[in-house]
Scaffold this active site. Sequence first.
Site, short mmCIF file in Angstrom:
data_model
loop_
_atom_site.label_atom_id
_atom_site.label_comp_id
_atom_site.label_asym_id
_atom_site.label_seq_id
_atom_site.Cartn_x
_atom_site.Cartn_y
_atom_site.Cartn_z
N ASP A 353 -5.78 -8.17 1.21
CA ASP A 353 -5.75 -6.74 0.91
C ASP A 353 -5.38 -5.95 2.16
O ASP A 353 -5.92 -6.20 3.25
CB ASP A 353 -7.13 -6.32 0.39
CG ASP A 353 -7.20 -4.86 0.02
OD1 ASP A 353 -6.51 -4.46 -0.93
OD2 ASP A 353 -7.93 -4.11 0.70
N GLU A 389 -0.63 -8.19 1.01
CA GLU A 389 -0.32 -6.85 0.53
C GLU A 389 0.24 -6.13 1.76
O GLU A 389 -0.53 -5.72 2.64
CB GLU A 389 -1.56 -6.14 0.00
CG GLU A 389 -1.25 -4.76 -0.57
CD GLU A 389 -2.48 -4.01 -1.03
OE1 GLU A 389 -2.38 -3.27 -2.02
OE2 GLU A 389 -3.54 -4.15 -0.39
#
Length: 710
Positions: A353, A389
Amino acid sequence: MNEILSIGHGRPYPLGATPGKGGVNFSLFSAHAEKVELCLFDAVEGGKETRIELPECTNHVWHGFIHGIGPGQLYGYRVHGPYEPEKGHRFNPNKLLLDPYARAIGRPLKEWDSCLFGYEIGDPGEDLSFDTRDSASHAPLGMVIDPAFDWEGDTPPETPWHRTIIYELHVKGFTEKLTHLPEHLRGTYAGLASDEAMDYLKNLGVSAVELLPVHHHLDDSFLQERGLTNYWGYNTLSYFAFEPTYASVQDPHDAMREFKGMVKRLHREGIEVILDVVYNHTAETSERGPTLSFRGIDNASYYRLSQEHPRYYEDFTGCGNTLTMENPTGLRLLMDSLRYWVTEMHVDGFRFDLASALARELYGWNKLSSFFDAISQDPILSQVKLIAEPWDIGMGGYQVGNFPTGWAEWNGRYRDEVRRCWKGNDRANELSKRLCGSADLYNHSGRGPHASINFITAHDGFCLRDLVSYNEKHNEANKEDSRDGANDNESWNCGHEGETDDLGIQTLRLRQAKNLMATLLLSQGVPMILAGDERWHTQQGNNNAYCQDNDISWLPWDLSSTGKEMLEFTKELIRLRQELPVLSRKNFLTGQAPEEGKPKDVIWWNPEGREMSDHDWESGFTRCFGMWLPGESLQELGRNGQQRVSDSVFILSNAHFEDLAFKMPQADASPWHLQLATTPIKFDKRQRKTPTLTMPSRSLAVFISKRVSG
């Protein structure tokens, strides 16, 4: 608590609580501490606390071996040192702290209380003040764990990247409404490992599940005040402990075995396990957040602090703080955690993330950062699936295409350009790059199409049904007056929002959803499907359902007729992708012949019955085109060392708002056969080699020319 026989110096490594012969070795890093107390608790609620000063400090690692205790022991720490927020130090021994290396949570944080904060809330000096109340009654506790488990010869599936199809799901939301399961198994690790869930995943055809965070996380206090929870789990407190609320049992040892059993069952069925991990920030938030673990253990070593004003944090995440990878302490924590989940929990990879935040060094994002170097040289981590990401919220944080070799990335440009094309807002010349694997983004670093994780929707944003049904977000249930969530949608020309009795509008919405799903699964690269999209799941227009632990997020299992139609359509697409090697190549499509005498690897076809020219790409009518993939152009070896062969495929797309006549190319083998379409198409049943057909507006079709043996 058993009588403690003796206290020895123990070992500095491994960090955490490690059971040994006759006791447990405890080890905690703190470069700026002056004293560290280990706090042992009776297993009973509100039990007695026994404080033991760790007797030894080696290279900033405080350690000791405690005889007479073992697995099941509850513990925490009190760390003594300077409380000087303006210098970056926030030690407060009145606050009981969770071991960053705790393998399990023995007692979670049940409710928020002001005693959990290192400063006096409401004091005029704010976080500069010092709170003397003891937080032991509310603070989370770690538990010493015996990791023993019978893996029964478990081996990872090791699915090649070009054969990978990822299915992003939430452990709880996936089976919470699966009524065929006993109630206590719904929404759990065991539920995901059940026969019913396994049969579904296998029949769907995906090769990997990407689990939303399963590290132990906290529900934000502001959410609890609204009667909500942090359902997604992007609020990590422990990077080694699994989330206990997803287990069907309460005992942490049994819960750990349940998690491992889930991984073992998925592997047995040939499905890989990828974890969504949040190493960019912690649940302690900003300088006004609680003191629960890292902040009280060594604030200056674990977090990125402002160089000018160390009282404050550098926040590249929007969550109040950022873990530092510049300091070896933070980098070691990340590396130790990743290795633990691979070696001890047997997971197959990670999706990071806000990964750009991890690669930030003194002067910003750095492709040559210590974070990348550490992983690339690691003999364990360099061999698993690594997905970034590739952005954060800081300046220069959008790094799609810039991660190094060995990494795959969520391709945000793929998502945006596919959406724009099917809305009719864009020309297809940009889309063609995405369909071919995005060589413009990844080829320069020596990576292949697998570097592009293609997706249309993900947990963050509209689900597929809502994407084609709503023009605006409807996040009222989040109780933030719909100020949260991105404004990332526009009209899809599918009529009014929400439900309607107009069959034409509903049909068009379903067709657009099929167009997007088909594009995803027919593109080069690695497709990622958001769980529920294949079942026509709706979140009622909520594009930020992070706090919705209810029917908004939970997936339905009693499917409507439309849900069944969408599911069967998705299954057929996955089957085609698996059976036709030309749809999942190891190399980028270039538009060139692989060798003399062979056809081009991709040919773009104009509706007039000729190859597309540069002028065609720049004209306004490239919303309708064909993508021809000649099977005989495939020059790759399969996993078994044999050459991969494939039928030829012709993908015909019409994103225009009107029907268009289309003249197909001469088939290179047997006549073209209509294999799949997002809406009924009139096609000559005699299967002429060069048929002309009327391609309906906003539709996609797949034709196959069977390879002729010999």
